[in-house]
Scaffold this motif. Structure first.
Motif, PDB file in Angstrom:
ATOM      1  N   LYS A  97      41.706  31.899  58.017  1.00  0.00           N
ATOM      2  CA  LYS A  97      41.066  30.887  58.869  1.00  0.00           C
ATOM      3  C   LYS A  97      39.594  30.712  58.501  1.00  0.00           C
ATOM      4  O   LYS A  97      39.073  29.591  58.504  1.00  0.00           O
ATOM      5  N   THR A  98      38.935  31.822  58.181  1.00  0.00           N
ATOM      6  CA  THR A  98      37.529  31.750  57.790  1.00  0.00           C
ATOM      7  C   THR A  98      37.365  30.956  56.500  1.00  0.00           C
ATOM      8  O   THR A  98      36.456  30.127  56.383  1.00  0.00           O
ATOM      9  N   GLU A  99      38.246  31.190  55.545  1.00  0.00           N
ATOM     10  CA  GLU A  99      38.185  30.434  54.284  1.00  0.00           C
ATOM     11  C   GLU A  99      38.432  28.952  54.535  1.00  0.00           C
ATOM     12  O   GLU A  99      37.754  28.101  53.942  1.00  0.00           O
ATOM     13  N   ASN A 100      39.379  28.637  55.416  1.00  0.00           N
ATOM     14  CA  ASN A 100      39.643  27.227  55.749  1.00  0.00           C
ATOM     15  C   ASN A 100      38.427  26.593  56.407  1.00  0.00           C
ATOM     16  O   ASN A 100      38.075  25.448  56.104  1.00  0.00           O
ATOM     17  N   MET A 101      37.796  27.329  57.313  1.00  0.00           N
ATOM     18  CA  MET A 101      36.605  26.791  57.967  1.00  0.00           C
ATOM     19  C   MET A 101      35.486  26.570  56.971  1.00  0.00           C
ATOM     20  O   MET A 101      34.754  25.571  57.063  1.00  0.00           O
TER      21      MET A 101
ATOM     22  N   THR B  64      35.822  25.877  53.792  1.00  0.00           N
ATOM     23  CA  THR B  64      36.200  24.689  53.016  1.00  0.00           C
ATOM     24  C   THR B  64      35.889  23.420  53.799  1.00  0.00           C
ATOM     25  O   THR B  64      35.311  22.466  53.263  1.00  0.00           O
ATOM     26  N   GLN B  65      36.248  23.407  55.083  1.00  0.00           N
ATOM     27  CA  GLN B  65      35.980  22.238  55.924  1.00  0.00           C
ATOM     28  C   GLN B  65      34.478  22.016  56.078  1.00  0.00           C
ATOM     29  O   GLN B  65      34.005  20.868  56.074  1.00  0.00           O
TER      30      GLN B  65
ATOM     31  N   ASN C 132      32.156  22.812  53.934  1.00  0.00           N
ATOM     32  CA  ASN C 132      31.656  22.261  52.665  1.00  0.00           C
ATOM     33  C   ASN C 132      31.979  20.776  52.547  1.00  0.00           C
ATOM     34  O   ASN C 132      31.138  19.984  52.118  1.00  0.00           O
ATOM     35  N   LYS C 133      33.197  20.390  52.941  1.00  0.00           N
ATOM     36  CA  LYS C 133      33.571  18.971  52.908  1.00  0.00           C
ATOM     37  C   LYS C 133      32.698  18.165  53.863  1.00  0.00           C
ATOM     38  O   LYS C 133      32.231  17.071  53.533  1.00  0.00           O
ATOM     39  N   PHE C 134      32.476  18.707  55.073  1.00  0.00           N
ATOM     40  CA  PHE C 134      31.640  18.019  56.063  1.00  0.00           C
ATOM     41  C   PHE C 134      30.226  17.830  55.525  1.00  0.00           C
ATOM     42  O   PHE C 134      29.641  16.749  55.657  1.00  0.00           O
ATOM     43  N   HIS C 135      29.696  18.867  54.898  1.00  0.00           N
ATOM     44  CA  HIS C 135      28.348  18.787  54.337  1.00  0.00           C
ATOM     45  C   HIS C 135      28.281  17.718  53.244  1.00  0.00           C
ATOM     46  O   HIS C 135      27.342  16.925  53.190  1.00  0.00           O
ATOM     47  N   LYS C 136      29.293  17.701  52.384  1.00  0.00           N
ATOM     48  CA  LYS C 136      29.326  16.726  51.289  1.00  0.00           C
ATOM     49  C   LYS C 136      29.415  15.303  51.834  1.00  0.00           C
ATOM     50  O   LYS C 136      28.668  14.416  51.406  1.00  0.00           O
ATOM     51  N   VAL C 137      30.313  15.075  52.791  1.00  0.00           N
ATOM     52  CA  VAL C 137      30.476  13.738  53.363  1.00  0.00           C
ATOM     53  C   VAL C 137      29.208  13.324  54.114  1.00  0.00           C
ATOM     54  O   VAL C 137      28.774  12.174  54.030  1.00  0.00           O
TER      55      VAL C 137
END
Length: 93
Positions: A36-40, A42-43, A45-50
Motif C-alpha cells: 500500500k505504501t508503494e502504491n501511495m 506511485t500515486q 509521484n503521478k499527482f506531483h507530475k500532473v
C-alpha cells in the motif's frame, strides 16, 4: 511424571505454533502495508507530475492572455495616435 512432561511439551508446542502463526500473520500485514505504501508513493509521484504540468499549462495560458491584452491595448493606443495625427495633430514635427 512422564505423562505430565508430555502434556507440558504439547502445551508448549501449541503455544509455539500459535506464536508462529501470529508472526506469519504480522508478516502478511507488513507485506500488505509495504504494498500500500508503494502504491501511495506511485500515486503521489503521478499527482506531483500532473500538478506540475497543470501549473506550467496555466502559466503559459496566463502569458498568452497578457500578451493578447497588451497587443489589443497597443493597437487601441496606436489607432488613437494615428487618428490624432490624421486629423491635423502635430505628430512628427
Amino acid at each position: 511424571l512422564c505423562v505430565h512432561a508430555v502434556c507440558k511439551v504439547e502445551e508448549v508446542k501449541t503455544v509455539m505454533v500459535d506464536n508462529i502463526e501470529k508472526v506469519l500473520e504480522r508478516g502478511d500485514k507488513i507485506d500488505l502495508l509495504v504494498e500500500k505504501t508503494e502504491n501511495m508513493q506511485t500515486q503521489a509521484n503521478k499527482f506531483h507530475k500532473v500538478g506540475r504540468q497543470l501549473r506550467d499549462k496555466m502559466f503559459w495560458a496566463n502569458i498568452r492572455q497578457k500578451m493578447f491584452f497588451f497587443m489589443i491595448a497597443g493597437g487601441v493606443v496606436g489607432a488613437m495616435v494615428l487618428l490624432y495625427c490624421i486629423n491635423g495633430g502635430a505628430c512628427f514635427g
